[in-house]
Design a protein around this motif. Structure first.
Motif, short mmCIF file in Angstrom:
data_model
loop_
_atom_site.label_atom_id
_atom_site.label_comp_id
_atom_site.label_asym_id
_atom_site.label_seq_id
_atom_site.Cartn_x
_atom_site.Cartn_y
_atom_site.Cartn_z
N SER A 269 38.99 33.17 -16.83
CA SER A 269 38.99 31.72 -17.05
C SER A 269 39.08 31.40 -18.54
CB SER A 269 37.72 31.11 -16.45
OG SER A 269 37.68 29.72 -16.67
N THR A 270 38.30 32.11 -19.36
CA THR A 270 38.37 31.91 -20.80
C THR A 270 39.76 32.24 -21.34
OG1 THR A 270 36.01 32.39 -21.06
CG2 THR A 270 37.39 32.62 -23.02
N PHE A 271 40.36 33.31 -20.82
CA PHE A 271 41.72 33.70 -21.22
C PHE A 271 42.72 32.58 -20.94
CE2 PHE A 271 45.76 35.38 -19.52
CZ PHE A 271 46.29 35.95 -20.67
N LEU A 272 42.63 31.97 -19.77
CA LEU A 272 43.57 30.90 -19.42
C LEU A 272 43.33 29.66 -20.26
CD1 LEU A 272 43.61 31.31 -15.53
CD2 LEU A 272 45.47 31.81 -17.12
N HIS A 273 42.06 29.33 -20.51
CA HIS A 273 41.77 28.16 -21.34
C HIS A 273 42.34 28.30 -22.75
CE1 HIS A 273 38.75 26.81 -18.32
NE2 HIS A 273 38.95 25.63 -18.87
N SER A 274 42.42 29.53 -23.23
CA SER A 274 42.84 29.75 -24.62
C SER A 274 44.32 30.07 -24.77
CB SER A 274 42.01 30.88 -25.24
OG SER A 274 42.18 32.09 -24.51
N GLN A 280 50.10 25.62 -15.84
CA GLN A 280 51.13 26.57 -16.29
C GLN A 280 50.48 27.93 -16.54
OE1 GLN A 280 53.43 25.22 -19.65
NE2 GLN A 280 53.98 27.30 -20.26
N LEU A 281 51.01 28.97 -15.92
CA LEU A 281 50.48 30.32 -16.10
C LEU A 281 51.11 30.97 -17.32
CD1 LEU A 281 50.43 31.63 -12.41
CD2 LEU A 281 48.55 30.67 -13.74
N PRO A 282 50.37 31.81 -18.04
CA PRO A 282 50.92 32.47 -19.24
C PRO A 282 52.03 33.45 -18.88
CG PRO A 282 48.76 33.37 -18.68
CD PRO A 282 48.97 32.19 -17.79
N ALA A 283 52.84 33.78 -19.86
CA ALA A 283 53.98 34.68 -19.63
C ALA A 283 53.55 36.06 -19.18
CB ALA A 283 54.82 34.78 -20.90
N THR A 284 52.36 36.49 -19.60
CA THR A 284 51.88 37.82 -19.21
C THR A 284 51.44 37.88 -17.75
OG1 THR A 284 49.68 37.21 -20.03
CG2 THR A 284 51.15 38.41 -21.54
N SER A 363 42.25 33.83 -6.92
CA SER A 363 41.61 32.51 -6.94
C SER A 363 41.63 31.87 -8.32
CB SER A 363 40.16 32.62 -6.43
OG SER A 363 39.38 33.44 -7.28
N VAL A 364 41.41 32.66 -9.38
CA VAL A 364 41.40 32.11 -10.74
C VAL A 364 42.79 31.60 -11.13
CG1 VAL A 364 41.16 32.69 -13.18
CG2 VAL A 364 39.42 33.43 -11.55
N PHE A 365 43.81 32.43 -10.93
CA PHE A 365 45.15 32.03 -11.35
C PHE A 365 45.74 30.96 -10.43
CE2 PHE A 365 44.58 35.85 -13.78
CZ PHE A 365 45.29 35.61 -14.95
N TRP A 366 45.36 30.98 -9.15
CA TRP A 366 45.79 29.91 -8.24
C TRP A 366 45.19 28.58 -8.68
CZ3 TRP A 366 43.22 26.35 -5.29
CH2 TRP A 366 43.98 25.64 -4.36
N ALA A 367 43.89 28.59 -9.01
CA ALA A 367 43.22 27.36 -9.43
C ALA A 367 43.87 26.80 -10.70
CB ALA A 367 41.73 27.63 -9.66
N TRP A 368 44.15 27.68 -11.66
CA TRP A 368 44.75 27.21 -12.91
C TRP A 368 46.15 26.64 -12.68
CZ3 TRP A 368 42.36 26.42 -17.36
CH2 TRP A 368 43.12 26.17 -18.50
N LYS A 369 46.92 27.30 -11.80
CA LYS A 369 48.26 26.83 -11.48
C LYS A 369 48.22 25.44 -10.87
CE LYS A 369 52.76 27.26 -10.74
NZ LYS A 369 53.74 27.30 -11.85
N HIS A 370 47.17 25.14 -10.12
CA HIS A 370 47.04 23.84 -9.45
C HIS A 370 46.14 22.89 -10.25
CE1 HIS A 370 48.58 26.37 -6.18
NE2 HIS A 370 49.01 25.24 -5.63
N ARG A 371 46.00 23.17 -11.55
CA ARG A 371 45.29 22.29 -12.48
C ARG A 371 43.82 22.10 -12.11
NH1 ARG A 371 48.89 19.89 -15.76
NH2 ARG A 371 47.33 18.37 -16.42
N ILE A 372 43.21 23.15 -11.60
CA ILE A 372 41.78 23.15 -11.26
C ILE A 372 41.07 24.09 -12.22
CG2 ILE A 372 40.06 23.63 -9.47
CD1 ILE A 372 42.28 23.16 -7.40
#
Length: 439
Positions: A269-274, A280-284, A363-372
């Motif tokens: 979660s911290t990785f995605l926030h930063s 939008q998911l990071p390129a990695t 669950s983490v990357f799905w949530a971020w993709k859906h702006r959660i």
């Protein structure tokens, strides 16, 4: 990461020892819904506190807790969220436990007005007291870690997940015993009084920009997690009837699994926030639906962390298993460590962690993709699954041990001889060893 994890594991270990004792108290026997609620209730407290720990850790890593104004605003607002969630979700956990207990005739027959009031008041009061104590602990840990330049993600989540277990079980036991002696009118007044404060705390939390989204959208994951954990509570209550020694290990299994997946979830979660904006998911990591091979064996940063956590799980459980064995005389309970028991136990915890780490990534990357925000959604989900998987896998493990007549399960066949009297909550270890020697 290792030291706080070991300290948190000790908390889970002592939670099991305490649970083994208090489940024999008369109030737990008279109101079996309390035992059914234990799994979901520990998950409830853990969900509220681990989401708090993850939110504060993310804010700390982004530098928003580096000045006094940020500390005052963010912490006070999050404390209001905790108080609002505690009473409301505490009542929800009690009602879910009552609903689930109607499935089995044994527990359905013990439902009455007094037991309903006792269960609801105990759940609410315990939730408020436990969450207040653990929240202060988490705040201190996050602030201290930031000052010492230690990543709070590696410390706060394990402390929140496990140190809270032993506190919560002890508080739940003593609160239930205390309230059991009081009148029904007092319990009704207590329930209504505490619930009336929840909207006030919620209104205050909504005024802050740091917690406005949490107070509006943070309920779904926590309430959903409580519902997910209810089947695990039924499995646990039923298994405890047959395998009472299981209660010594169950909080340890669930606590360590929740700790490890909580560390991974908080770090992702911290990785995605930063690294990427919400939606939008990071390129990695362009996809959230990936294979288990990618989650565990790729060159991705999170895969390396997953491999490290998998390496930790076996020696950690062996360490605490040995510690529990050495402490059995001190705390007057008994365990038997046989090769079949150790083998199926380790298989169960390894499978639990594999499932959890894989589902945590999705669950983490799905949530971020859906702006959660994953801090508020993914951790309750994975913590609930840690309890469900842990309860079911341990129940299967003990069922297998009983089928092969292993010594670790024989203790359950003579439960009428365990205690000097039906009301005695102390385990007679010497009597057990004498019984076991007859096999």
């Amino acid at each position: 990461m290792l030291i706080p994890f070991l300290i948190a594991g000790i908390g889970s270990m002592f939670a099991g020892i305490v649970l083994n004792s208090v489940t024999q108290w008369p109030v737990f026997k008279a109101v079996p819904q309390i035992s059914i609620m234990v799994s979901a209730f520990l998950g409830l407290i853990g969900n509220i506190e681990t989401t708090l720990a993850s939110r504060l850790s993310t804010k700390a890593n982004l530098g928003r807790l580096d000045d006094w104004n940020g500390i005052r605003e963010i912490i006070s607002a999050n404390f209001m969220v905790i108080q609002c969630q505690s009473s409301t979700v505490g009542l929800f956990a009690a009602l879910c436990s009552l609903a689930v207990s109607t499935i089995r005739k044994k527990t359905r027959d013990k439902i009455n007005w007094d037991s309903i009031l006792l269960l609801c008041s105990t759940s609410i009061v315990t939730s408020i007291i436990s969450n207040t104590i653990i929240a202060f602990m988490i705040i201190m840990v996050v602030l201290l870690a930031r000052r010492l330049r230690i990543n709070p993600d590696n410390i706060s989540t394990p402390v929140a997940a496990s140190m809270g277990d032993v506190c919560t079980i002890a508080i739940l036991a003593y609160v239930s015993r205390f309230l059991n002696e009081l009148s029904g009118m007092f319990k009704i007044t207590l329930i209504l009084g505490t619930l009336s404060l929840a909207p006030i705390f919620g209104f205050c939390a909504r005024q802050s920009r740091w917690t406005r989204s949490v107070i509006l959208t943070g309920w779904t994951a926590i309430l959903g997690a409580v519902m997910i954990e209810q089947p695990g509570g039924v499995v646990m209550e039923s298994a405890f009837d047959q395998y009472k020694v299981m209660s010594t290990f169950q909080p340890l299994v669930n606590g360590i699994g929740s700790n490890l997946v909580g560390i991974q979830t908080s770090r992702m979660s911290t990785f995605l926030h930063s690294t990427a904006p919400k939606g939008q998911l990071p390129a990695t990591n362009p996809n959230y639906l990936v294979s288990p091979m990618f989650v565990f064996f790729s060159k991705d940063t999170h895969a390396r962390m997953a491999r490290l956590l998998m390496m930790v799980i076996v020696p950690t459980h062996l360490f605490y298993m040995a510690l529990i064995y050495l402490l059995q005389n001190t705390f007057d309970f008994a365990v038997v460590l046989t090769f079949p028991f150790i083998s199926v136990y380790l298989i169960a915890v390894i499978l639990q962690l594999i499932f959890l780490l894989y589902l945590a990534y999705i669950s983490v990357f799905w949530a971020w993709k859906h702006r959660i925000n994953p801090d508020n959604s993914a951790i309750p989900f994975t913590s609930a699954l840690a309890d469900v998987f842990g309860n079911c896998l341990m129940a299967l493990a003990f069922t297998f041990l009983k089928s092969i007549n292993d010594a670790a399960s024989r203790i359950e066949e003579h439960n009428e001889d365990w205690y000097d009297s039906p009301m005695d909550s102390g385990f007679n270890s010497s009597r057990y060893r004498k019984m076991l020697s007859t096999y």
